[in-house]
Design an enzyme around this catalytic site. Structure first.
Site, PDB file in Angstrom:
ATOM      1  CE1 TYR A  96      -4.284   1.440   0.363  1.00 53.93           C
ATOM      2  CE2 TYR A  96      -3.280   2.801   2.060  1.00 53.93           C
ATOM      3  CZ  TYR A  96      -4.343   2.523   1.214  1.00 53.93           C
ATOM      4  OH  TYR A  96      -5.462   3.331   1.212  1.00 53.93           O
ATOM      5  CB  SER A 191       1.156  -5.395   2.849  1.00 55.76           C
ATOM      6  OG  SER A 191       0.184  -4.647   3.541  1.00 55.76           O
ATOM      7  CD  GLN A 192      -2.270  -1.916  -2.572  1.00 61.29           C
ATOM      8  OE1 GLN A 192      -3.179  -1.131  -2.432  1.00 61.29           O
ATOM      9  NE2 GLN A 192      -1.118  -1.591  -3.145  1.00 61.29           N
ATOM     10  CG  ASP A 277       0.560  -7.524  10.519  1.00 58.57           C
ATOM     11  OD1 ASP A 277       0.310  -6.313  10.670  1.00 58.57           O
ATOM     12  OD2 ASP A 277       0.728  -8.052   9.397  1.00 58.57           O
ATOM     13  CG  HIS A 306       2.326  -5.030   7.978  1.00 59.25           C
ATOM     14  ND1 HIS A 306       1.425  -6.035   7.684  1.00 59.25           N
ATOM     15  CD2 HIS A 306       2.382  -4.246   6.859  1.00 59.25           C
ATOM     16  CE1 HIS A 306       0.949  -5.875   6.471  1.00 59.25           C
ATOM     17  NE2 HIS A 306       1.522  -4.803   5.940  1.00 59.25           N
TER      18      HIS A 306
END
Length: 336
Positions: A96, A191-192, A277, A306
């Site tokens: 992101y 992540s994203q 996370d 994360h």
């Protein structure tokens, strides 16, 4: 950072109900089969332009792919110099806020002997690396700053409809590339990027594998309720103001839940997640892992946030992909 989510045992057993919205499969079939709209910025076919980076052992190409509605999506393609024959290929999606960065960066997969396409994420590129792909469909006014609520009034206008389509088009572009083996394409991301990789694994048949790390975009109802840091908090902020839109918001998000799309996946997958996370809570990542329909394995980092496994997970991925590509070819229909 303490544990703030379910225990490891509870996470491994966590399998939330993921209601399938009306017309879910038809929505994605229609989205991915739409003929690109005519427009001044439309791209007819993928373009690969050689770039001189000063690095002699990796060839780099500036990539433009016709994404959603035929609009240009950029990226970098990196190939090991001197490689012959169709190569195993890794298509990577970004976290992101991150853009594709500079052409000489991120050489790991090419150095390992694979073709590596990294997709720029439309409209992003303000955090760790710059981007160059615009998003010309911002949606209605009133979205929380960021991208998670952009166009959230309807599945038709939602931001990730465009992003997921862009990602599918990038995989298709590499399947047609003469230096990539169409039967040996793996999708990956952190992540994203991990959420996008999961979505693509459910939308594109015949992938060789998927490598989602600490995936975002999973189990939206729980994530919006418990995540302590953005981006999921954008949903909570939006609903804090628009108190009457909860049902509409989660109806839209249900079409883009990577955990639901993972129920359509068939490719082998190696997940990773982190138990501390607070951006992508581990229970939401386990929701995707537990629902993933293909063969799967997971690496769990018990004392990480994360950042997840970082270089440790890359080491796992390199060994996993080498083993995967050493196996027999799948004989994907349409290819010898």
């Amino acid at each position: 950072m303490p544990l703030t989510d379910l225990s490891p045992a509870e996470c491994r057993a966590y399998r939330p109900e993921l209601p399938v919205p009306d017309g879910f499969d038809a929505f994605w079939e229609r989205t991915l089969s739409e003929v690109p709209a005519d427009g001044r910025d439309a791209v007819e076919k993928p373009l690969f332009t050689a770039v001189d980076t000063g690095i002699t052992q990796v060839r780099t190409y500036d990539v433009t792919v016709p994404g959603f509605a035929g609009r240009p999506v950029h990226g970098w393609l990196r190939l090991p110099a001197g490689a012959t024959g169709p190569l195993g290929c890794v298509v990577e999606f970004l976290g992101y806020g991150r853009g594709r960065g500079l052409p000489h960066e991120d050489l790991l997969w090419a150095a390992a002997g694979y073709a590596h396409l990294v997709m720029d994420t439309r409209g992003q590129g303000w955090s760790a690396a710059g981007g160059s792909t615009t998003d010309t469909d911002p949606g209605a006014a009133g979205a929380v700053p960021g991208f998670v609520t952009r166009g959230i009034e309807s599945p038709e206008t939602y931001y990730y409809r465009r992003v997921f389509t862009d990602a599918v088009r990038c995989v298709e572009a590499m399947r047609d590339h003469p230096e990539a083996d169409p039967e040996r394409i793996v999708v990956t991301g952190v992540s994203q990027g991990g959420g996008i990789a999961l979505a693509v694994s459910g939308l594109v048949p015949g992938l060789a594998g998927a490598l989602p790390d600490v995936p975002f975009l999973c189990d939206f109802p729980r994530a919006a309720a418990i995540a302590g840091r953005p981006p999921y908090t954008e949903i909570a902020e939006y609903l804090r103001l628009h108190r009457d839109r909860t049902e509409t918001v989660f109806h839209t998000l249900s079409y883009f839940d990577a955990a639901l799309l993972a129920t359509r996946a068939t490719a082998p997958a190696l997940f990773s997640l982190a138990m501390m996370d607070d951006i992508c809570p581990p229970s939401t990542c386990f929701a995707a892992y537990n629902h993933y329909a293909g063969p799967k394995d997971v690496r769990v980092y018990g004392f990480n946030g994360h950042e997840g496994g970082a270089a440790y997970q890359q080491r796992e991925q390199l060994a996993w992909v080498r083993s995967l590509f050493a196996g027999p070819r799948s004989g994907r229909p349409g290819h010898p």
